[in-house]
Design an enzyme around this catalytic site. Structure first.
Site, PDB file in Angstrom:
ATOM      1  N   VAL A  64      -2.175  73.324  58.178  1.00  0.00           N
ATOM      2  CA  VAL A  64      -1.040  72.399  58.145  1.00  0.00           C
ATOM      3  C   VAL A  64      -1.477  70.941  58.021  1.00  0.00           C
ATOM      4  O   VAL A  64      -0.779  70.121  57.420  1.00  0.00           O
ATOM      5  CB  VAL A  64      -0.131  72.569  59.388  1.00  0.00           C
ATOM      6  CG1 VAL A  64      -0.791  72.036  60.650  1.00  0.00           C
ATOM      7  CG2 VAL A  64       1.201  71.879  59.191  1.00  0.00           C
ATOM      8  N   ASP A 111       8.334  70.733  68.632  1.00  0.00           N
ATOM      9  CA  ASP A 111       7.448  71.712  67.986  1.00  0.00           C
ATOM     10  C   ASP A 111       6.296  72.082  68.918  1.00  0.00           C
ATOM     11  O   ASP A 111       5.173  72.343  68.479  1.00  0.00           O
ATOM     12  CB  ASP A 111       6.916  71.183  66.635  1.00  0.00           C
ATOM     13  CG  ASP A 111       6.179  72.242  65.842  1.00  0.00           C
ATOM     14  OD1 ASP A 111       6.391  73.436  66.097  1.00  0.00           O
ATOM     15  OD2 ASP A 111       5.373  71.879  64.961  1.00  0.00           O
TER      16      ASP A 111
HETATM   17 CA    CA Z   1       5.905  75.016  64.468  1.00  0.00          CA
END
Ligand code: CA
Length: 714
Positions: free
Chosen positions: A563, A323
């Site tokens: 997030v 990621d």
């Molecule tokens: Ca991502």
């Protein structure tokens, strides 16, 4: 004297002092074009584009507020916002009017001097779209152009508003809404075209950016960032080239590469730079089983703004599998490197290396770690490629790899800033270790339900030592970094990660909010703390500065979210003020406005119903929870205080659990109906797992950070 002139003079006299600066200059609201943005330094009192001028340095030439007097900074006005989700926007100010977006893609306009609300716009996003959003219902800002205000909407719309009234001028759907695309990024307007990307690489989409005519909303071009199914033919030579770097049937899984934040324009070179995100799914073993660089994942790509034609790319993390997005802010600057003026692009992407790239050619100039990095030992100066350690490719070793940085990145969306006077870049750095482990026999979830992540389980392993390592390793710093020497010059440590974006000014200032709930000023040259104000919630957004009638203001959005309070679970409960109080805060010298007293939520007792399920059912529930619930409600059923903490849920003891989980009873709060993905027995197993977790946490206090602990840590 003509009668027309007399009439005009009389009208002007009648309007008298009510005439705004804008009207005197013959301008309507948000009357901004490319020439004005490119020459933004001629009117430093305005902030007309996301990062101020097109170079996105987030440097304000204003210096009325400076290192000598910033101690007298106080609140001029504030505006409470009608959302309880994360606030990530940078406000725009043009000729005395402030425009800003909030969570759920709403837009507000205020008198920038007084805070008087002028209009508000709500795109009425269906709240259950939140299930498609990896990272909260946030929005990072609006763009303005020739009397219109543009906002990207969470559900994939791009909307143009009349800057005078907030009424919709046009609206286009930029994505296939049956797929899990979202928009959280700010549009940019370049040469009469609104450029917008999207998010969704955690859920299995194919990334792209699109240009729309600013006046009409008509699509002008689209650039895909990863190749589609070769059997369908390639959209461009660039896609044909990119497809050579992929293996297997990646297009069936989307591929990822979403452009969810950085889009920057250089008027002199007439190039548009986009920052491209991670692969979908994360685990390259499933995405591109034979390996390959997987262009244009984790790359900066230069395009022609008129046509979307590919010009060059620089890939920071080939074969991305952690990621490691390259979506973070791209700052354009001219730097003297080895005695030569170089036109460069600078980025501090998630992977932990600070990159300086020649923005004319895309050639590598330099890269060094700006944060602790253990997945690579450096960047090869000849190729610009990272020198990976073998353990980092967890799917090859089959072993757990605790990577620093992890998926949250050594730097995420919180904007960094460059001060041409100090020559320093100010980075909201963070240290968050992430456990990468290969998920065997992975199959994609139904589209839109966390497709990408579960190729790499996002839960912390149960081993308390590993959990403790992750928790203790959490750090966050404001780092002043010399991009020419590639070295840190000073740092200010914060209590934890996920601190705010940065503004730097000609007043020798750096301004940054903290996750602990303060807004702070430091000396730009040496980092000395100069001023701090209590904000009652995390301050994450990029601050900005403007003037009205000669008075300088500094504005910033406050409100915990994004997030970090979602999938990380207990890791999110260490920053010092994990409560959302969504507000726009505006400061000036001598400001005397006070915030109302903050009311802390009542501490709650864990009081779960009896745990009666068999261990096998709890295990099944854990796997289902991890796949479908953890992305919002947190690892191991510990919420970061942004959405409901299920361990405390009253529905655990009620049959209403099934109406909530399966049928969307709480859809208006953002809880989607999961009946399309799971059945009643599976919903029951998830409940059994959550009940078990609640019992475990009653017995293991260090796993829980109840509200009073968070408050005490501040
Ligand atoms: Ca991502």
């Amino acid at each position: 004297m003509s009668s027309n002139f007399v009439r005009a003079a009389l009208i002007a006299a009648a309007a008298g002092a009510a005439l705004s600066v804008a009207a005197c200059a013959g301008r309507g609201p948000a009357d901004v074009d490319g020439a004005r943005i490119a020459a933004a330094d001629r009117e430093p009192g305005n902030w007309m584009s996301h990062g101020r001028p097109y170079d996105e340095q987030r440097f304000s030439p204003l210096d009325k507020i400076n290192a000598d007097n910033v101690k007298d900074l106080g609140l001029a006005w504030y505006a409470d916002l009608d959302t309880s989700r994360g606030q990530e926007a940078t406000p725009i100010v043009v000729d005395g009017t402030l425009y800003v977006s909030t969570a759920w893609s709403m837009v507000k306009a205020y008198d920038a001097a007084t805070g008087k609300p002028l209009w508000a716009y709500d795109p009425q996003v269906s709240r259950d779209v939140a299930v498609k959003a990896c990272c909260d219902a946030v929005n990072r800002g609006v763009a303005v152009w020739k009397g219109k205000v543009y906002v990207g909407v969470l559900d994939g719309r791009l909307v143009a508003l009349d800057a005078a009234t907030g009424r919709e001028a046009w609206s286009v759907v930029t994505v296939d809404q049956s797929q899990p695309y979202t928009i959280t990024g700010a549009p940019r307007v370049v040469k009469g075209k609104v450029i917008i990307g999207n998010g969704g690489a955690e859920f299995g989409v194919r990334g792209y950016v699109t240009a729309y005519d600013a006046a009409t909303g008509k699509q002008v071009w689209r650039f895909y960032t990863v190749p589609g199914d070769p059997a369908q033919g390639f959209e461009s030579k660039a896609m044909e080239m990119a497809a050579q770097t992929w293996t297997g049937e990646w297009w069936k899984l989307g591929g990822g590469g979403t452009v969810w934040d950085s889009i920057v324009y250089d008027p002199a070179l007439d190039l548009l730079y986009i920052g491209v995100g991670n692969g979908a799914p994360w685990n390259q073993f499933y995405r591109s089983p034979g390996g390959g660089d997987n262009l244009f994942l984790s790359s900066i790509v230069a395009l022609r703004p008129d046509t979307g034609e590919y010009v060059w790319h620089f890939q920071e993390t080939p074969g991305e599998t952690w990621d490691f997005t390259a979506t973070q802010q791209i700052i354009l600057a001219d730097l003297n490197i080895d005695g030569k003026q170089r036109k460069v692009a600078m980025q501090a992407p998630k992977n932990g290396f600070f990159y300086v790239i020649d923005r004319e050619t895309g050639k590598f100039v330099s890269a060094k770690p700006y944060a602790p990095v253990n997945w690579a030992t450096g960047v090869d100066a000849a190729t610009g490629r990272p020198i990976e350690v073998p353990e980092a490719r967890f799917y090859k070793t089959g072993k757990l790899f605790m990577s620093t940085p992890g998926a949250a990145g050594a730097h995420s969306w919180q904007p960094m800033a460059f001060n041409p006077k100090t020559g320093l870049v100010y980075i909201p750095e963070q240290e968050l270790t992430f456990p990468y482990v290969h998920a065997a026999d992975w199959k994609p979830a139904p589209r839109g339900f966390n497709n990408a992540l579960d190729g790499v389980p996002t839960v912390l392993p149960a081993d308390p030592k590993i959990r403790r390592m992750a928790l203790d390793g959490e750090k966050g710093n404001l780092i002043a970094y010399d991009p020419v020497a590639q070295k840190e010059v000073w740092r200010v440590p914060h209590l934890g990660p996920w601190n705010g974006g940065v503004l730097t000014t000609a007043g020798n200032l750096v301004l940054q909010g903290s996750a602990a709930g303060s807004f702070n000023a430091y000396r730009a040259d040496n980092g000395a703390p100069l001023w701090s104000a209590e904000a009652q919630t995390a301050v994450m957004g990029g601050p900005m500065s403007y003037t009205v009638n000669g008075e300088q203001y500094i504005a910033v959005m406050a409100g915990w979210g994004g997030v970090f309070p979602m999938p990380p679970g207990v890791l999110a409960l260490k920053t010092g003020n994990e409560y959302n109080r969504s507000r726009l805060l505006v400061y000036k010298l001598g400001g005397r406005t006070q915030l109302p007293p903050a009311v802390l939520p009542e501490p709650r007792e864990l009081d779960p119903p009896p745990a009666t399920a068999k261990p096998a059912v709890v295990e099944q529930g854990k796997a289902l929870y991890t796949r479908y619930c953890a992305a919002c409600h947190g690892d191991a059923a510990v919420s970061g205080h942004l959405v409901a903490d299920l361990r405390y849920s009253g529905y655990l003891a009620s049959e209403e659990w099934f109406e909530v989980v399966l049928d969307g009873k709480l859809g208006s709060l953002g809880m989607a109906a999961f009946a399309v993905a799971i059945n009643r027995d599976e919903a029951a197993a998830i409940r059994d797992y959550v009940i078990q977790r609640a019992h475990e946490d009653k017995a293991l206090p260090y796993m829980v950070a109840p509200p009073e602990t968070a408050a005490a840590a501040r």
